[in-house]
Enzyme design. Structure first.
Site, PDB file in Angstrom:
ATOM      1  CG  LEU A   1       8.002 -10.349  20.559  1.00  6.54           C
ATOM      2  CD1 LEU A   1       8.983 -11.147  21.406  1.00  6.54           C
ATOM      3  CD2 LEU A   1       6.685 -11.107  20.414  1.00  6.54           C
TER       4      LEU A   1
ATOM      5  CB  SER B   1      -0.928   0.008   1.220  1.00  4.58           C
ATOM      6  OG  SER B   1      -0.179   0.032   2.417  1.00  4.58           O
TER       7      SER B   1
ATOM      8  CG  PHE C   1      -6.274   1.235   4.661  1.00  2.00           C
ATOM      9  CD1 PHE C   1      -5.092   1.906   4.912  1.00  2.00           C
ATOM     10  CD2 PHE C   1      -6.498   0.751   3.390  1.00  2.00           C
ATOM     11  CE1 PHE C   1      -4.145   2.091   3.905  1.00  2.00           C
ATOM     12  CE2 PHE C   1      -5.566   0.921   2.382  1.00  2.00           C
ATOM     13  CZ  PHE C   1      -4.385   1.598   2.640  1.00  2.00           C
TER      14      PHE C   1
ATOM     15  CD  GLN D   1      -1.382  -3.124   8.532  1.00  2.00           C
ATOM     16  OE1 GLN D   1      -0.737  -3.942   7.898  1.00  2.00           O
ATOM     17  NE2 GLN D   1      -0.952  -1.902   8.800  1.00  2.00           N
TER      18      GLN D   1
ATOM     19  CG  ASP E   1       5.292  -0.256   8.162  1.00  3.45           C
ATOM     20  OD1 ASP E   1       4.937  -1.446   8.216  1.00  3.45           O
ATOM     21  OD2 ASP E   1       4.499   0.691   8.018  1.00  3.45           O
TER      22      ASP E   1
ATOM     23  CB  SER F   1     -17.829  10.345  19.177  1.00  5.37           C
ATOM     24  OG  SER F   1     -17.140  11.421  18.561  1.00  5.37           O
TER      25      SER F   1
END
Length: 328
Positions: free
Chosen positions: A224, A8, A116, A172, A257, A36
């Protein structure tokens, strides 16, 4: 060795909630949640798993090839990635959709709730990885990260047919993929990346035991958090590389990442898994100190100092020849 990073490309909308999510949940009402959260901050940043990993690899001098789909609003983002050493020539630009959006809310205990919107990412299935590899040249490994599911499956199969080692990082998308699809993505991976929750979810989705998974992959790396990363391989005792310690935590978005980027950079340099994992942990700790998934700078002094502080001079000496020539 260059890495093609498939996955992505997105714009991140990051918000901070000063309380905790758990304080807002009523156990007996979990079946009818309507909440909310009033947030204190909103930051709009560049993101997307593949772009984040490519950014980290580019920062470490790896010239990764970004394989993904973006919208017509990608221009400025693409220029920034190029300046960081990322090859964006093979990014598919949609004529109909905007770049994907990631909306993430983080509470004061670093828990996150996110959504997403795929947008242009849905067109990633139209990218022919074989053509990318042929035109880019010198691709030694492919990372399959969260993306349009059809693209993930196609690029995994193309990696196999080309005989290129690939890393599986379904993360994900595990919640969306079917059992047969997860099995297809994992089987034959040289490296498998998950976090601790995803490790359990992957077993549930595949119906495989831990031993079953290990029989189908090379090395299974499970991040972890503050405890570091666990590395497992069939026939070997699991081992854990402790985390590098950040000086402060600003935003956890993208730390995983950054770890993947650091680990794969170490692999590209020909370093063993343990040292590659230390480099990944060092890069992840730098990412924690910046806002947004690409809010850090992997300059040589920062990388080497973090490795020195966390793992000592032996690891520093091993990494130094690879990073000392990099520019900030």
């Amino acid at each position: 060795m260059r890495v093609a990073v498939s996955g992505s490309i997105a714009t991140d909308h990051l918000m901070a909630f000063p309380g905790t999510f758990t304080e807002q949940l009523i156990p007996e009402k979990l079946g009818t949640i309507s909440l909310s959260f009033l947030v204190d901050d909103l930051e709009i940043r560049h993101g997307g798993v593949a772009a984040n990993i490519a950014y980290g690899l580019g920062s470490l001098g790896q010239a990764p090839v970004l394989v993904g789909a973006a919208g017509g609003d990608f221009g400025e983002y693409g220029i920034r990635l190029k300046e960081c050493g990322v090859d964006t020539n093979f990014v598919h630009i949609s004529s109909q959709h905007q770049t994907a959006r990631f909306v993430c809310l983080t509470d004061r205990e670093e828990n996150q709730i996110a959504s997403f919107y795929s947008g242009a990412m849905a067109e990633a299935r139209d990218i022919d990885l074989e053509q990318v590899v042929r035109r880019a040249g010198g691709i030694g490994a492919v990372l399959i990260s969260p993306n349009d599911p059809a693209a993930m499956l196609s690029h995994t199969e193309q990696s196999r047919s080309l005989g290129i080692p690939f890393a599986a990082d379904p993360s994900q998308q595990l919640a969306r993929l079917r059992r047969d699809e997860v099995r297809q993505l994992v089987t034959g991976a040289r490296w498998l990346f998950t976090n601790e929750y995803e490790a359990s979810l992957l077993q549930e989705r595949t119906g495989w035991s831990r031993a079953d998974v290990l029989s189908r992959v090379g090395v299974w790396l499970t991040t972890l958090g503050a405890a570091g990363v666990r590395m497992e391989a069939a026939g070997e005792a699991p081992r854990t590389v402790r985390a590098a310690t950040p000086r402060r935590i600003v935003d956890p978005t993208g730390a995983g990442d950054a770890f993947r980027a650091g680990f794969l950079a170490g692999v590209c340099w020909g370093e063993p898994p343990d040292l590659s994992a230390r480099l990944g942990c060092a890069l992840a700790s730098l990412a924690l100190e910046g806002l947004g998934a690409q809010g850090y700078t992997a300059d040589p002094a920062s990388v080497l100092q973090r490795i020195e502080d966390s793992y000592g001079p032996t690891s520093t000496r091993a990494v130094a020849p690879h990073v000392e020539g990099l520019t900030a």
